[in-house]
Write an enzyme that holds these catalytic residues in place. Structure first.
Site, short mmCIF file in Angstrom:
data_model
loop_
_atom_site.label_atom_id
_atom_site.label_comp_id
_atom_site.label_asym_id
_atom_site.label_seq_id
_atom_site.Cartn_x
_atom_site.Cartn_y
_atom_site.Cartn_z
CG ASN A 172 55.47 58.69 135.30
OD1 ASN A 172 55.92 58.47 134.18
ND2 ASN A 172 55.49 57.79 136.25
N GLY A 232 54.35 52.91 129.81
CA GLY A 232 53.02 53.47 130.02
C GLY A 232 52.15 52.45 130.73
CB SER A 233 48.52 52.29 131.15
OG SER A 233 48.13 52.38 129.80
CB VAL A 289 48.44 51.83 126.30
CG1 VAL A 289 49.12 52.23 125.00
CG2 VAL A 289 47.24 52.75 126.56
N GLY A 290 49.94 49.00 126.80
CA GLY A 290 51.06 48.09 126.49
C GLY A 290 50.58 46.81 125.83
CD GLU A 295 60.81 48.75 131.61
OE1 GLU A 295 60.23 48.32 132.63
OE2 GLU A 295 61.98 48.51 131.35
CB CYS A 319 55.78 53.09 137.07
SG CYS A 319 57.55 53.39 137.04
CD GLU A 371 63.12 50.24 127.60
OE1 GLU A 371 62.97 51.41 127.96
OE2 GLU A 371 62.59 49.77 126.58
P1 NAD Z 1 49.46 55.72 128.84
O1 NAD Z 1 49.59 54.24 128.63
O2 NAD Z 1 48.11 56.30 128.83
O3 NAD Z 1 50.29 56.51 127.73
C1 NAD Z 1 51.66 56.29 127.53
C2 NAD Z 1 52.04 56.75 126.12
O4 NAD Z 1 51.37 55.91 125.17
C3 NAD Z 1 51.62 58.18 125.79
O5 NAD Z 1 52.63 58.77 124.99
C4 NAD Z 1 50.35 57.98 125.00
O6 NAD Z 1 50.06 59.05 124.11
C5 NAD Z 1 50.69 56.71 124.22
N1 NAD Z 1 49.53 55.94 123.75
C6 NAD Z 1 48.27 55.94 124.25
N2 NAD Z 1 47.51 55.09 123.54
C7 NAD Z 1 48.29 54.54 122.60
C8 NAD Z 1 48.09 53.58 121.58
N3 NAD Z 1 46.89 53.02 121.40
N4 NAD Z 1 49.12 53.21 120.80
C9 NAD Z 1 50.35 53.76 120.98
N5 NAD Z 1 50.61 54.69 121.93
C10 NAD Z 1 49.60 55.07 122.72
O7 NAD Z 1 50.23 56.04 130.21
P2 NAD Z 1 50.42 57.42 130.95
O8 NAD Z 1 49.12 57.84 131.54
O9 NAD Z 1 51.15 58.39 130.08
O10 NAD Z 1 51.44 57.01 132.12
C11 NAD Z 1 51.02 56.38 133.29
C12 NAD Z 1 51.24 54.88 133.21
O11 NAD Z 1 52.58 54.62 132.86
C13 NAD Z 1 51.02 54.19 134.54
O12 NAD Z 1 50.34 52.98 134.32
C14 NAD Z 1 52.43 53.92 135.04
O13 NAD Z 1 52.56 52.86 135.93
C15 NAD Z 1 53.14 53.65 133.75
N6 NAD Z 1 54.58 53.84 133.89
C16 NAD Z 1 55.37 52.74 133.91
C17 NAD Z 1 56.74 52.87 134.09
C18 NAD Z 1 57.65 51.67 134.10
O14 NAD Z 1 58.83 51.85 133.87
N7 NAD Z 1 57.17 50.47 134.35
C19 NAD Z 1 57.29 54.16 134.24
C20 NAD Z 1 56.45 55.26 134.21
C21 NAD Z 1 55.09 55.10 134.03
#
Ligand code: NAD
Length: 514
Positions: A172, A248-249, A252-253, A270, A304, A484
Site C-alpha cells: 500500500n 503487513g497484516s 502474517v506478522g 508494523e 494501515c 520505525e
Molecule cells: P500481507 O501481510 O499479506 O503481506 C505483507 C508482506 O508479507 C508481503 O510482501 C507478502 O508477500 C509477505 N508475506 C506473506 N506471507 C508471508 C509469510 N508467511 N512469511 C513471510 N512473508 C510473507 O499484507 P499486505 O496485504 O501486503 O498489506 C496489507 C496489510 O498491511 C494490512 O493489514 C495493513 O494494515 C498492514 N500495514 C501495516 C502498516 C503499519 O505500519 N502498521 C503499514 C502498511 C500496511
C-alpha cells in the site's frame, strides 16, 4: 572492499525508466542484476487496466534468498566499517535522485498500485523526507555518555549494526515503507535483503536501483522478488539474517514472529489497524467531515491508518451522516493517472471481492448502508478493481465490520453519548494503531490523548498523515513494541554496546570500592 573506497553496485540492467512500457525486471544480488535461479517469472499488471502489463518479475525461491543473504553477509564485513557519515552520503545522493525523478516514479507507482497521482507523489515524497531525515542521522547515531562511579574511568554506550536485515514490505506504500526500512538499516551499518509485495514490486525495485546509482556498494542492498512462502519464509528462518523488519497484516506478522523465535532474531512488526475518528458535539463539523472523508477514502481506504470507524456524539450524528453520505457518493472514481480521479481502484479483484464480502456481512448483521456498497463497473471502471466509497450507519461495537480490518473504502459509523463512551468504543478492538478526536475542548482532547490505546493520536486531524520524524507504530495486535520512523527507528536497527575505559592503571571494583 576497502571502507575508504566505496565501489558501487552495477548500474541497473535495463536503461528503461520507471513508468515506461513493459519491462523485464531482475533481482539485485551481490551487485549483479540476475533472474531467479529457477528462471521463473510472474507478471505485474495495472489494477485500473488489467490489459496494461507493467512488467515481469523473478519468481524467486530458497536458492535466490541464500545467494542474497550470502552476498549481504559478505558486504557487511566492510560496510560496517564505513564511517556512518559516509554511509549517509549514499542515502543523501539517493534523495537527490528521488527528487529529480519524483514525477516519473509517482506515475509508475500509480500505474502499478492504483492510488491517485497526488498520493503517489506523496509516497515518493515520504521516501525523500526519510532520506534527508536519516541521512542527517549519519552524523548523530547518538549513544549515551555517563559518569562512572569510579575515579579515572570513562563510561559510554555506542550503537552497533546488527548484520544482515531481512525487510518484508506490503503493497500500500510501495516506496515509502521500503524507504522507512532500508535507509535506517543502511545508515546504522547493516546490509539488507528486501522482499517487496508481489502486487507492487516495481516501486521498491526503482528505489533499489536508485540506491545502486547513488553508490551503495555491491551486496549492501539486495532485492529478491517473489511470494511470501517462497521468499519471505526462507528469509525469516535464515540463520544469518539477524533481524526481520516486517510491515503487513497481523496474521502474517504473528506467523513471522513464531518463525523468528528459534533463531532469536530481532523482529520489528508494523501490523494492521482498525482506526477510529471521534467527533464530539463541540467539534468544527466542516473540519471533521473533511477529515473523515480523507481518512476513510484516501488511498481507497487501503492505509494501515485509514479511518475505518467514525464514532459520533449523538447530537451531531444525523448531520454528520447525511453530509458524509452525500459527499462520499460524489467522489469521482477512476484511473489514478487521470487528473479528475479522486479515488483509484483497490489493489486487485480479489481485494475488491473481499471488501464486498465484508459489506454483505455488515448488511446481514443489521448495519444500515447509507452510501456505496457495491463494485463500480460503469464505463471503463468495469475493467478495473473499483469499489464505491461505502458508509454504514447504525453500527454497534460487536459487529464484524466494527472489529475486523477491511482494508478498503468502508466506513462504519457508531453513535455515543459521552467522551468516556467514545473512548471505550474506540479502544474496543484488538488493534491500536491510529486514532483521532475532533473537539474544541482542550480538556476533552487531553483526556483522549491520555486514554486512547493507540500508537498515534491526532487532535482535529484525520487518522492518516504521519510524518517521518516521529515514531510510527501501534499497540496491541498492531505490533510488538518497536517503532520505525522517528529517532526510535535507529533502536530497531542497532544493538547497544556499553563501553568502560579504565585509565586508573589499577583494578577497580564497581559497587565494592567505595
Ligand atoms: P500481507 O501481510 O499479506 O503481506 C505483507 C508482506 O508479507 C508481503 O510482501 C507478502 O508477500 C509477505 N508475506 C506473506 N506471507 C508471508 C509469510 N508467511 N512469511 C513471510 N512473508 C510473507 O499484507 P499486505 O496485504 O501486503 O498489506 C496489507 C496489510 O498491511 C494490512 O493489514 C495493513 O494494515 C498492514 N500495514 C501495516 C502498516 C503499519 O505500519 N502498521 C503499514 C502498511 C500496511
Amino acid at each position: 572492499m576497502n571502507p575508504q573506497t566505496i565501489s558501487p553496485a552495477a548500474a541497473p540492467a535495463s536503461s528503461a525508466r520507471a513508468g515506461s512500457a513493459s519491462r523485464a525486471y531482475l533481482n539485485l544480488i551481490g551487485g549483479r542484476w540476475v533472474p531467479a535461479k529457477s528462471g521463473k517469472t510472474t507478471e505485474n499488471k495495472n489494477p485500473a487496466r488489467p490489459d496494461d502489463l507493467i512488467g515481469t518479475f523473478p519468481d524467486s525461491g530458497l536458492d535466490d534468498v541464500n545467494d542474497a543473504v550470502r552476498a549481504a553477509q559478505a558486504a557487511f564485513a566492510s560496510w560496517r566499517l564505513v564511517p556512518a557519515p559516509r554511509r549517509a552520503e549514499v542515502i543523501l545522493r539517493a534523495a537527490e535522485i528521488l527528487r529529480e525523478r519524483k514525477e516519473e516514479l509517482a506515475r509508475a507507482m500509480t500505474r502499478e498500485m492504483g492510488k491517485v497521482l497526488a498520493e503517489t507523489r506523496g509516497d515518493v515524497q515520504e521516501a525523500i523526507d526519510m532520506a534527508y531525515y536519516i541521512g542527517a542521522e549519519g552524523r548523530r547515531l547518538f549513544g549515551v555518555t555517563v559518569p562512572s562511579e569510579l575515579p579515572n574511568k570513562f563510561a559510554m554506550s555506542i550503537r552497533q549494526p546488527l548484520g544482515v536485515c531481512g525487510l518484508i514490505t506490503p503493497w500500500n506504500f510501495p516506496m515509502a515503507i521500503p524507504s522507512w526500512k532500508i535507509f535506517p538499516a543502511l545508515v546504522s551499518g547493516n546490509t539488507v535483503v528486501i522482499k517487496p509485495a508481489t502486487d507492487t514490486p516495481a516501486s521498491a525495485h526503482h528505489l533499489v536501483e536508485i540506491l545502486a546509482e547513488a553508490g551503495a556498494p555491491e551486496g549492501v542492498v539486495n532485492i529478491v522478488h517473489g511470494g511470501g512462502n517462497a521468499v519471505g519464509v526462507p528469509l525469516t528462518t535464515h540463520p544469518d539474517v539477524k533481524m526481520i523488519s516486517f510491515t503487513g497484516s497481523s496474521e502474517v506478522g504473528k506467523a513471522i514472529a513464531e518463525r523468528c523465535g528459534p533463531t532469536l532474531k530481532r523482529v520489528s512488526l508494523e501490523l494492521g489497524g482498525k482506526n477510529a475518528q471521534i467527533v464530539m458535539e463541540d467539534a468544527d463539523l466542516d473540519l471533521a467531515l473533511e477529515g473523515a472523508l480523507w481518512g476513510a477514502f484516501g488511498t481507497t481506504g487501503q492505509r494501515c491508518t485509514a479511518t475505518s470507524r467514525l464514532i459520533v456524539a449523538r447530537p451531531v450524528h444525523d448531520e454528520m451522516v447525511r453530509r458524509l453520505a452525500e459527499r462520499a457518493s460524489q467522489l469521482r472514481l477512476g484511473d489514478g493517472l487521470e487528473p479528475e480521479s479522486e479515488v483509484g481502484p483497490v489493489i486487485n479483484t480479489g481485494a475488491r471481492d473481499r471488501i464486498h464480502s465484508y459489506v454483505q456481512i455488515g448488511q446481514k448483521e443489521g448495519a444500515k448502508l447509507v452510501a456505496g456498497g457495491s463494485a463500480a463497473d460503469e464505463g471503463s471502471l468495469g475493467q478495473g478493481a473499483f469499489y464505491r466509497p461505502t458508509i454504514f450507519d447504525g453500527v454497534t461495537p460487536t459487529m464484524t465490520i466494527a472489529r475486523e480490518e477491511i482494508f478498503g473504502p468502508v466506513l462504519s459509523v457508531l453513535t455515543v453519548d459521552s467522551l468516556e463512551e467514545a473512548i471505550r468504543v474506540l479502544n474496543d478492538t484488538p488493534y491500536g494503531l491510529s486514532s483521532s478526536i475532533y473537539t474544541r475542548d482542550v480538556n476533552r482532547a487531553m483526556r483522549a490523548v491520555r486514554d486512547i490505546e493507540a500508537g498515534i493520536t491526532y487532535v482535529n486531524g484525520p487518522t492518516i498523515g504521519a510524518e517521518v520524524q516521529l515514531p510510527f507504530g501501534g499497540v496491541k495486535e498492531t505490533g510488538n513494541g518497536h517503532r520505525e520512523g522517528g529517532p526510535t527507528v535507529i533502536d530497531a536497527f542497532t544493538e547497544w554496546k556499553s563501553v568502560y575505559i579504565d585509565y586508573s592503571g589499577k583494578l577497580q571494583k564497581a559497587q565494592i570500592d567505595r
